[in-house]
Design a protein around this motif. Sequence first.
Motif, mmCIF file in Angstrom:
data_model
loop_
_atom_site.group_PDB
_atom_site.id
_atom_site.type_symbol
_atom_site.label_atom_id
_atom_site.label_comp_id
_atom_site.label_asym_id
_atom_site.label_seq_id
_atom_site.Cartn_x
_atom_site.Cartn_y
_atom_site.Cartn_z
ATOM 1 N N CYS A 82 75.179 58.155 47.684
ATOM 2 C CA CYS A 82 75.354 56.703 47.492
ATOM 3 C C CYS A 82 74.248 56.113 46.635
ATOM 4 O O CYS A 82 73.065 56.338 46.905
ATOM 5 C CB CYS A 82 75.237 55.990 48.840
ATOM 6 S SG CYS A 82 76.743 55.861 49.719
ATOM 7 N N ASP A 83 74.602 55.292 45.651
ATOM 8 C CA ASP A 83 73.552 54.562 44.929
ATOM 9 C C ASP A 83 73.175 53.311 45.733
ATOM 10 O O ASP A 83 73.826 52.970 46.722
ATOM 11 C CB ASP A 83 73.997 54.220 43.501
ATOM 12 C CG ASP A 83 75.308 53.446 43.499
ATOM 13 O OD1 ASP A 83 75.631 52.810 44.519
ATOM 14 O OD2 ASP A 83 76.014 53.490 42.474
ATOM 15 N N SER A 84 72.112 52.648 45.283
ATOM 16 C CA SER A 84 71.612 51.528 46.102
ATOM 17 C C SER A 84 72.596 50.360 46.124
ATOM 18 O O SER A 84 72.683 49.633 47.106
ATOM 19 C CB SER A 84 70.240 51.068 45.597
ATOM 20 O OG SER A 84 70.352 50.753 44.244
ATOM 21 N N GLU A 85 73.387 50.229 45.068
ATOM 22 C CA GLU A 85 74.379 49.143 45.049
ATOM 23 C C GLU A 85 75.424 49.364 46.154
ATOM 24 O O GLU A 85 75.809 48.431 46.867
ATOM 25 C CB GLU A 85 75.065 49.124 43.680
ATOM 26 C CG GLU A 85 75.897 47.883 43.460
ATOM 27 C CD GLU A 85 76.571 47.872 42.075
ATOM 28 O OE1 GLU A 85 77.444 47.041 41.872
ATOM 29 O OE2 GLU A 85 76.212 48.723 41.218
#
Length: 382
Positions: A260-263
């Motif tokens: 997962c990316d931070s967004e």
Amino acid sequence: MLVNTPPMGWNSWNTFGPDVNENLIKKTSDLLIDTGLRDAGYEYVVIDDLWSLKERDPETGRLVPDPAKFPGGMKALSDYVHSKGLKLGIYSCAGTMTCGSQPGSYEYEFTDAQCFAEWGIDFLKYDFCYRPAFERGELLYRRMGTALANCGRDILFSACSWGDDGTKDWIRTTGAQMWRSTHDLLDSWEFVKKRITEQLGLIGAGGRGCFNDMDMLVVGMNGKGHVGLKACTPVQYRTHFAFWALTGAPLFIGCDVGACDSETVGLLKNEKLIAINQDRACCQPYVAGGYRNWRVGHDEEHFVLARLLENGDIAIGMFNLSDGACNLFFHLSELGLSRICGRKLLMEDCFTGQISESGNGQFVTRVEACDAKIFRCRVEAE
Ligand code: GLA
């Protein structure tokens, strides 16, 4: 077992399909903590289909976890998950086999419920493949619901009959705490949009005790994994999450938390949306407005949903599922705030935190293509 708010967690199916194993479950449990997702409310870690051997134990009749995937066994795994402040879910099926052709619980309901309880399982997703043609869905779910209610452990019963056989009319007789109202959600905007459209007729069919489950989230899948398709844009994933949250659906992450990316993590942890989702009043959402262009109304691509919250606030979601920007509006009178009551709304945008005021008549705003604006509104004197 009484469940007061929509269950939240992670499920292995969307991304990992058949490749489920104990390391994945342990790693995901750790990641839910590291990312703050556990503390945001995601508590059930669910092993979906294809965790068992093809044959039951010939002596006990019990399901056998595949030793190549779960060498430590289920009890040790549930101990691990519990030690992290999380809960462990497992999967079975009302038919003779699961959708992935493993043994199902048909006519083994009490044996399996007992076994899950001994393993320290907290959640059972119960699918609907391979049921004998002469058996009614309602009876099969009632059997497992009764077995779980008698197994000596609180095991959340997550029915997954996809809305078939008129599920919504009998599901509350089975003891289920959530029920799948849809067929599978795959990772594309077309699927998300279709599911949302179908749900508009079902938004009253959830609520405290037995929540309407619209399937695991595809947020953050980005086209990868078992149900990965074309993927959605970040805006489309946001609209998807907002609809699930606002309508009080269970929130089960389906992406690989490790990728997962931070967004994505930020979206999944959006405190304002989760607070609306988890609102304990569990009031039914309703359509309160729609488009306001050359004509006025709502349709399945342009609609405004509202939901009264426990503290008197009103959650409002303005959804534009179409491919072009448009103006969406609602009248305060539709929310129960007639002009003579002398009230206006102080509206906090759940994504930007920006505050705006409604006036006492109607509120109009532009919403971009495939986008949604979600507000938490305080009712104030003018
Ligand atoms: C069905 C369910 C899915 C998943 C698979 C597993 O399709 O709807 O959510 O559990 O079975 O085989």
